[in-house]
Scaffold this motif. Structure first.
Motif, PDB file in Angstrom:
ATOM      1  N   ASP A  97     -13.334   2.881  -4.078  1.00 29.65           N
ATOM      2  CA  ASP A  97     -11.937   3.227  -3.843  1.00 29.65           C
ATOM      3  C   ASP A  97     -10.977   2.480  -4.756  1.00 29.65           C
ATOM      4  OD1 ASP A  97     -12.440   5.133  -1.868  1.00 29.65           O
ATOM      5  OD2 ASP A  97     -12.704   3.581  -0.356  1.00 29.65           O
ATOM      6  N   GLN A  98     -11.521   1.735  -5.676  1.00 32.34           N
ATOM      7  CA  GLN A  98     -10.747   1.080  -6.737  1.00 32.34           C
ATOM      8  C   GLN A  98     -11.391   1.474  -8.059  1.00 32.34           C
ATOM      9  OE1 GLN A  98      -9.892  -3.203  -6.272  1.00 32.34           O
ATOM     10  NE2 GLN A  98     -10.134  -3.420  -8.484  1.00 32.34           N
TER      11      GLN A  98
ATOM     12  N   PRO B 250      -5.917  -4.336   0.325  1.00 31.47           N
ATOM     13  CA  PRO B 250      -5.820  -3.398  -0.805  1.00 31.47           C
ATOM     14  C   PRO B 250      -4.683  -2.393  -0.657  1.00 31.47           C
ATOM     15  CG  PRO B 250      -8.087  -3.555  -0.001  1.00 31.47           C
ATOM     16  CD  PRO B 250      -7.219  -4.231   1.003  1.00 31.47           C
ATOM     17  N   HIS B 251      -4.095  -2.305   0.526  1.00 26.27           N
ATOM     18  CA  HIS B 251      -3.051  -1.315   0.787  1.00 26.27           C
ATOM     19  C   HIS B 251      -1.662  -1.953   0.867  1.00 26.27           C
ATOM     20  CE1 HIS B 251      -6.528   1.143   1.626  1.00 26.27           C
ATOM     21  NE2 HIS B 251      -6.878   0.337   2.606  1.00 26.27           N
ATOM     22  N   ALA B 252      -1.553  -3.244   0.605  1.00 26.67           N
ATOM     23  CA  ALA B 252      -0.268  -3.934   0.725  1.00 26.67           C
ATOM     24  C   ALA B 252       0.670  -3.531  -0.406  1.00 26.67           C
ATOM     25  CB  ALA B 252      -0.484  -5.445   0.720  1.00 26.67           C
ATOM     26  N   GLU B 253       1.930  -3.885  -0.237  1.00 25.25           N
ATOM     27  CA  GLU B 253       2.939  -3.565  -1.238  1.00 25.25           C
ATOM     28  C   GLU B 253       2.827  -4.535  -2.409  1.00 25.25           C
ATOM     29  OE1 GLU B 253       4.699  -6.916   1.104  1.00 25.25           O
ATOM     30  OE2 GLU B 253       3.296  -5.269   1.425  1.00 25.25           O
ATOM     31  N   GLY B 254       2.868  -4.014  -3.623  1.00 19.39           N
ATOM     32  CA  GLY B 254       2.920  -4.859  -4.813  1.00 19.39           C
ATOM     33  C   GLY B 254       1.590  -5.480  -5.198  1.00 19.39           C
ATOM     34  N   TRP B 255       1.440  -5.681  -6.497  1.00 16.42           N
ATOM     35  CA  TRP B 255       0.211  -6.237  -7.074  1.00 16.42           C
ATOM     36  C   TRP B 255      -0.160  -7.580  -6.464  1.00 16.42           C
ATOM     37  CZ3 TRP B 255      -3.706  -5.434 -10.612  1.00 16.42           C
ATOM     38  CH2 TRP B 255      -4.298  -6.565 -11.180  1.00 16.42           C
ATOM     39  N   ALA B 256       0.799  -8.498  -6.318  1.00 16.85           N
ATOM     40  CA  ALA B 256       0.508  -9.861  -5.896  1.00 16.85           C
ATOM     41  C   ALA B 256      -0.079  -9.922  -4.487  1.00 16.85           C
ATOM     42  CB  ALA B 256       1.773 -10.722  -5.976  1.00 16.85           C
ATOM     43  N   ARG B 257       0.248  -8.945  -3.629  1.00 14.01           N
ATOM     44  CA  ARG B 257      -0.321  -8.908  -2.280  1.00 14.01           C
ATOM     45  C   ARG B 257      -1.517  -7.968  -2.161  1.00 14.01           C
ATOM     46  NH1 ARG B 257       2.591 -11.639   1.376  1.00 14.01           N
ATOM     47  NH2 ARG B 257       4.731 -12.165   0.821  1.00 14.01           N
ATOM     48  N   ARG B 258      -1.639  -7.044  -3.123  1.00 15.88           N
ATOM     49  CA  ARG B 258      -2.676  -6.010  -3.045  1.00 15.88           C
ATOM     50  C   ARG B 258      -3.954  -6.383  -3.793  1.00 15.88           C
ATOM     51  NH1 ARG B 258       0.125  -2.051  -5.413  1.00 15.88           N
ATOM     52  NH2 ARG B 258      -0.811  -2.397  -7.454  1.00 15.88           N
ATOM     53  N   TRP B 259      -3.817  -7.054  -4.939  1.00 22.07           N
ATOM     54  CA  TRP B 259      -4.961  -7.296  -5.818  1.00 22.07           C
ATOM     55  C   TRP B 259      -5.982  -8.198  -5.153  1.00 22.07           C
ATOM     56  CZ3 TRP B 259      -5.633 -11.454  -9.895  1.00 22.07           C
ATOM     57  CH2 TRP B 259      -6.760 -11.187 -10.694  1.00 22.07           C
TER      58      TRP B 259
ATOM     59  N   THR C 101      -5.829   1.760  -8.535  1.00 21.56           N
ATOM     60  CA  THR C 101      -5.445   2.253  -7.207  1.00 21.56           C
ATOM     61  C   THR C 101      -6.032   3.619  -6.896  1.00 21.56           C
ATOM     62  OG1 THR C 101      -3.413   3.375  -7.936  1.00 21.56           O
ATOM     63  CG2 THR C 101      -3.245   1.020  -7.467  1.00 21.56           C
ATOM     64  N   VAL C 102      -6.731   4.220  -7.844  1.00 26.27           N
ATOM     65  CA  VAL C 102      -7.230   5.592  -7.683  1.00 26.27           C
ATOM     66  C   VAL C 102      -8.685   5.568  -7.218  1.00 26.27           C
ATOM     67  CG1 VAL C 102      -7.657   7.789  -8.840  1.00 26.27           C
ATOM     68  CG2 VAL C 102      -5.692   6.390  -9.505  1.00 26.27           C
TER      69      VAL C 102
END
Length: 346
Positions: free
Chosen positions: A68-69, A92-101, A130-131
């Motif tokens: 899923d990544q 993985p579903h959080a807002e923004g790169w810093a919280r999602r990565w 993200t795809v």
């Protein structure tokens, strides 16, 4: 495997690869249950439902492929130790790169933005990571010369109505007993106007492979030196220990090829050596990201068609590669884990 696989019984005329396979099959009735790629799904926590494919028994290397990544490489362990960067992020579903990565061994950045980017460009490091992938193949099989090979393949599209229409096909290869992952990507412009393509392979290493005094060495030059003199060399740095509040360091380099056409980047520490190999004719720009901040301690080795937009370097390295309608190009990347050599060897 023992030397018994190399010693045919009297009168045995089978090819060596067949003998090796039959030796294993006599001792393990269903090798695919132990060795073939294993599809799993996360059942708890913030990543619940996330699809993964596990690659195991790679000579001490274990790697998770994140379906899923877009078939990025997630958690990696080497001889029982986690060696990929583990990020202290939300989900993985959080807002923004810093919280999602999530970190992991490999994050694909692009295909239309790398580095700081607007929401219209996909945000930080673009959309590719993200795809979810469309998985087209996952299997383990015997080769003619008696090796058990693992293959995972998949496809993504980054496109929009009236905008770009780019596709990426990925092939991941590994072999039981060998601490090596090989990736081959094909990026194609399926649209009808020329499109700039920005793609960067964000390879992320963490403790215990990463530690104070470990050495990162790459066949590359600082971009400003190349512009001034054109002299090729080796860029080498010792890694710092983590410190609270330490500033990130981002170095923009020009990759340098060996005689065989490949460029090499290594991190060597007490736990072993990881070697990244890529071809500068495909990925001419190299970024080294060093985070010595306590709690987010990481090293990024990042070959790409460009540098990140926020890297300090000439603008020529931030443009990317333009693909004409119907045009494609391939990328080859290898990640190899081995015992430490040189100053860290026993």
């Amino acid at each position: 495997m023992t030397n018994e696989t190399n010693s045919p019984s009297p009168g045995d005329t089978q090819p060596w690869g067949t003998r090796r396979r039959r030796f294993v099959e006599a001792r393990s009735g269903a090798v695919e249950r132990a060795w073939a790629p294993r599809a799993v799904r996360v059942e708890d926590g913030p990543s619940i439902g996330r699809r993964q494919i596990e690659l195991r028994h790679l000579g001490g290397l274990e790697v998770t492929v994140e379906v899923d990544q877009f078939l990025d490489l997630g958690e990696a362990s080497w001889n029982g130790e986690a060696v990929s960067f583990v990020a202290p992020t939300t989900s993985p579903h959080a807002e923004g790169w810093a919280r999602r990565w999530q970190g992991g061994l490999l994050t694909t950045c692009g295909l239309t933005a790398v580095g700081v980017a607007s929401p219209a460009e996909g945000g930080m490091h673009g959309r590719a990571h993200t795809v979810p992938a469309s998985v087209t193949r996952t299997e383990g099989r015997w080769s003619d010369d008696g090796r058990y090979e693992l293959a995972v393949e998949g496809f993504l599209r980054e496109g929009a109505v009236f905008e770009q229409n780019l596709t990426l096909e990925r092939s991941i290869r590994a072999e039981v007993g060998v601490g090596r992952i090989a990736i081959h990507d094909v990026i194609r412009n399926e649209g009808f106007v020329a499109e700039p393509v920005k793609v960067l392979y964000h390879l992320n290493l963490g403790w215990p492979l990463l530690h104070g005094g470990a050495i990162v060495a790459v066949q590359a030059d600082p971009a400003v030196v190349v512009e001034a003199s054109g002299v090729a060399g080796v860029w080498r740095r010792a890694v710092d220990e983590p410190v609270a509040g330490a500033a990130e360091q981002v170095d923009a380099l020009d990759a340098v090829a060996e005689l065989d056409g490949w460029s090499t980047a290594t991190l060597t520490g007490e736990a072993g050596t990881v070697t990244i190999r890529f071809r500068p004719e495909q990925l001419p720009f190299l970024t080294i990201w060093r985070s010595a901040v306590a709690g987010s301690y990481a090293l990024g080795i990042e070959p790409g068609t460009c540098w990140p937009s926020h890297a300090v370097g000439p603008e020529r390295g931030k443009v990317g590669r333009t693909l004409e309608p119907g045009e494609s190009f391939g990328v080859d990347l290898e990640i190899v884990f081995s015992a430490a050599e040189g100053v860290f060897a026993d």
